[in-house]
Design an enzyme around this catalytic site. Structure first.
Site, PDB file in Angstrom:
ATOM      1  N   SER A 133       0.828  -1.211   0.000  1.00 38.14           N
ATOM      2  CA  SER A 133       0.000   0.000   0.000  1.00 38.14           C
ATOM      3  C   SER A 133       0.855   1.251   0.000  1.00 38.14           C
ATOM      4  O   SER A 133       1.956   1.273   0.568  1.00 38.14           O
ATOM      5  CB  SER A 133      -0.894  -0.002   1.244  1.00 38.14           C
ATOM      6  OG  SER A 133      -1.509   1.262   1.446  1.00 38.14           O
ATOM      7  N   TYR A 146      -1.011  -1.027  10.153  1.00 44.28           N
ATOM      8  CA  TYR A 146      -1.243  -1.470   8.771  1.00 44.28           C
ATOM      9  C   TYR A 146      -0.025  -1.154   7.902  1.00 44.28           C
ATOM     10  O   TYR A 146       0.507  -2.032   7.211  1.00 44.28           O
ATOM     11  CB  TYR A 146      -2.486  -0.777   8.220  1.00 44.28           C
ATOM     12  CG  TYR A 146      -2.728  -1.023   6.748  1.00 44.28           C
ATOM     13  CD1 TYR A 146      -3.193  -2.248   6.293  1.00 44.28           C
ATOM     14  CD2 TYR A 146      -2.492  -0.012   5.808  1.00 44.28           C
ATOM     15  CE1 TYR A 146      -3.416  -2.475   4.942  1.00 44.28           C
ATOM     16  CE2 TYR A 146      -2.719  -0.225   4.467  1.00 44.28           C
ATOM     17  CZ  TYR A 146      -3.180  -1.463   4.034  1.00 44.28           C
ATOM     18  OH  TYR A 146      -3.390  -1.682   2.684  1.00 44.28           O
TER      19      TYR A 146
END
Length: 248
Positions: A133, A146
């Site tokens: 990401s 995350y």
């Protein structure tokens, strides 16, 4: 001859878009997802040649069982796309034990479990694609676990690429930006969490609402290109961001 491609988190979002894209291109797709009904629905849409299996990637026993079933049908696979992940914001002060465990087990350990079990089926011209990401680079507030998990996965991927070269297995990281399609209308986070996420990011000069968003279908083009790389060319890392010029 078409490729056999295993995709985790294939019941919705990018995983579903990838399954549809590769099936339309003539590849054979194996769809893994925690919710059997979701991956079975996508597989039914794609046709009889595609396989759907319930698999919780955070559970090593579930992963072993899924890949044992895959091996019965496909003794050789060409590509594993580690796409499944958990995306949840929180601060260090408030994060619960179960949130820490769930994030690390899915986003980090799950990638390891799937790659390990897929390896015997991938040896000799296989490819592992790990989905990361843009959060790794942006460092948004409340997404530290995350982003940290994805950063760790990127580091592991670089080392795996060297380690697995003699096995004939390539490893690529695809770092993706914000994505959406017509079925995704907003966040599933509690309203108070979503509001604090926006406020905390505004404090550091980031406004998630102003960041461009790409369509899942557009992102599948990059994966198609990575899968189609010739044998003498290895792409280790692809960074994708949405382009504001293309926004409606």
């Amino acid at each position: 001859m078409g490729k056999t491609i295993v995709i985790t988190g294939a019941g919705d979002g990018l995983g579903r878009a990838l399954a549809r894209r590769f099936a339309a291109d003539g590849e054979t797709v194996v769809l893994l997802g925690r919710t059997a009904a979701k991956v079975e629905a996508v597989a039914a849409e794609l046709g009889a040649s595609h396989l759907a299996l319930a698999c919780d990637i955070a559970d090593p026993a579930s992963v072993r069982a899924a890949f044992a079933k895959i091996a019965e049908v496909h003794p050789k696979i060409d590509v594993l796309i580690n796409n499944a992940s958990i995306y949840e914001p929180f601060t260090l002060a408030e994060v619960r034990d179960d949130q820490v465990v769930a994030s690390l087990m899915t986003n980090v350990a799950g990638t390891i479990f799937c790659a390990r079990e897929a390896l015997p089926l991938l040896r000799g011209n296989g490819h592992i694609i790990n989905v990361s990401s843009e959060a790794v680079a942006i460092k948004m507030a409340m997404l530290w676990l995350y982003a940290g998990g994805k950063a760790g996965m990127e580091l592991m991927s670089d080392i795996w690429a060297r380690e697995l070269a003699d096995d004939g297995v390539r490893v690529t990281v695809v770092q993706a930006g914000q994505m959406m399609d017509e079925t995704k209308t907003g966040t599933s986070w509690p309203m108070d969490v979503a509001m604090r996420f926006m406020q905390d990011n505004a404090k550091i000069g980031l406004n998630p609402r102003e960041r461009p968003i790409s369509h899942y279908n557009s992102v599948t083009d990059a994966f198609r290109a990575v899968v189609d790389m010739p044998a003498d060319l290895h792409i280790r890392h692809v960074a994708l961001t949405a382009d504001r010029r293309a926004q409606p």
